[in-house]
Write an enzyme that holds these catalytic residues in place. Structure first.
Site, PDB file in Angstrom:
ATOM      1  N   SER A  97       0.827  -1.200   0.000  1.00  0.00           N
ATOM      2  CA  SER A  97       0.000   0.000   0.000  1.00  0.00           C
ATOM      3  C   SER A  97       0.870   1.262   0.000  1.00  0.00           C
ATOM      4  O   SER A  97       1.672   1.470  -0.908  1.00  0.00           O
ATOM      5  CB  SER A  97      -0.961  -0.057   1.187  1.00  0.00           C
ATOM      6  OG  SER A  97      -2.004   0.875   1.047  1.00  0.00           O
ATOM      7  N   ASP A 227      -9.666  -5.189  -4.777  1.00  0.00           N
ATOM      8  CA  ASP A 227      -9.119  -4.224  -3.826  1.00  0.00           C
ATOM      9  C   ASP A 227     -10.028  -2.995  -3.806  1.00  0.00           C
ATOM     10  O   ASP A 227     -10.135  -2.274  -4.803  1.00  0.00           O
ATOM     11  CB  ASP A 227      -7.702  -3.833  -4.246  1.00  0.00           C
ATOM     12  CG  ASP A 227      -6.960  -3.024  -3.200  1.00  0.00           C
ATOM     13  OD1 ASP A 227      -7.611  -2.253  -2.478  1.00  0.00           O
ATOM     14  OD2 ASP A 227      -5.722  -3.160  -3.127  1.00  0.00           O
ATOM     15  N   HIS A 256      -7.593  -5.729  -0.262  1.00  0.00           N
ATOM     16  CA  HIS A 256      -6.404  -4.897  -0.125  1.00  0.00           C
ATOM     17  C   HIS A 256      -5.351  -5.524   0.798  1.00  0.00           C
ATOM     18  O   HIS A 256      -4.162  -5.516   0.490  1.00  0.00           O
ATOM     19  CB  HIS A 256      -6.810  -3.521   0.414  1.00  0.00           C
ATOM     20  CG  HIS A 256      -5.689  -2.540   0.487  1.00  0.00           C
ATOM     21  ND1 HIS A 256      -5.039  -2.073  -0.638  1.00  0.00           N
ATOM     22  CD2 HIS A 256      -5.095  -1.918   1.549  1.00  0.00           C
ATOM     23  CE1 HIS A 256      -4.094  -1.208  -0.278  1.00  0.00           C
ATOM     24  NE2 HIS A 256      -4.106  -1.109   1.042  1.00  0.00           N
TER      25      HIS A 256
END
Length: 276
Positions: A97, A227, A256
């Site tokens: 991320s 996601d 995610h």
């Protein structure tokens, strides 16, 4: 605790496990978490003889809760401080991320000669926010809403995110784990509200396009196509195309937070990539 002090006086907490002569993997966590989010990967690789390193981003986890410097350039320079102290030039760097953006900016600012390979997992590059150049991005008012929710009731916001879209627990048939949700909450609440507030701008508005184009080392991009936090088509797919030597692994139906929800698959893919 093990810390390094940066040039601007910030204490960065880090973990450094495993044999000094082992292959090194450096892990970079997502927003608003800490190096603890890599437990499943660090335990797996240290038990296979690797040296594993992870640090808490400034303002996150056990690092200094400074009020400024919450941007990708400072994040990248903090990585360089850890690498310099530990002498881990040539490591494989893995970012999830926001951590994926941190890896890309570190390579751009400090040279890809210091990195052997890179892995971007559910990562924010090339650019999250919707702009004229990227009409498929997420509208800015979504991120403004994140900041408003954080400022109004951070504790509630930090429960709602993992209980919902982060791990896909809001999908029909999902089986939420309260332990996973509360571990996410625990990590988030350890950090600084100011760092996290500013970090939303850092991860959503930083454009990594030119950084990615300049990268020629091998890059593995791993992304779930369900996601809900960093949409697949406008992130992972584009990043894999922009780097010169990129490979995209798509996890069908995955959310995610795949380092947790798909830990075994992620570990296997990382192991194959570092040994290739």
């Amino acid at each position: 605790m093990s810390t390094v002090t940066t040039k601007d006086g910030v204490e960065i907490y880090y973990k450094d496990w495993g044999p000094r002569d082992g292959k090194v993997i450096h892990f970079h966590h997502g927003w608003p978490l800490s190096s603890d989010d890599w437990d499943a990967q660090m335990l797996f690789f240290v038990n296979k003889g690797f040296r594993v390193v992870a640090h808490d981003r400034r303002g996150h986890g056990r690092s200094s809760q400074v009020w400024d410097g919450h941007d990708m350039d400072h994040y990248a320079d903090d990585v360089a401080a850890v690498v310099e102290k530990l002498g881990t030039q040539g490591a494989m760097h893995v970012g999830h991320s926001t951590g994926g953006g941190q890896v890309v900016r570190y390579i751009a600012r400090h040279g890809q000669d210091k990195v052997s390979k890179a892995v971007l997992i559910s990562a924010v590059p090339p650019l999250m926010v919707k702009t004229a150049r990227k009409p498929g991005g997420t509208p800015k008012d979504v991120f403004d809403g994140f900041q408003a929710a954080l400022a109004a009731n951070r504790a509630q916001f930090y429960y709602d995110v993992p209980a919902g879209p982060f791990y896909g627990y809001n999908r029909p048939g999902a089986k939420p784990s309260e332990a996973v949700i509360w571990n996410w909450w625990r990590q988030g609440m350890m950090g600084s509200a100011k760092a996290h507030y500013d970090g939303i701008v850092a991860f959503s508005q930083t454009d990594f396009t030119e950084d990615l184009k300049a990268i020629s080392i091998p890059v593995l991009v791993i992304h779930g196509d369900d996601d809900q936090v960093v949409p697949y088509a406008d992130s992972g797919v584009l990043s894999a195309k922009l780097v010169k030597n990129g490979t995209l692994h798509t996890y069908k139906g995955a959310p995610h937070g795949i380092p947790t929800t798909h830990a075994d698959q992620v570990n296997a893919d990382l192991l194959a990539f570092i040994n290739a």
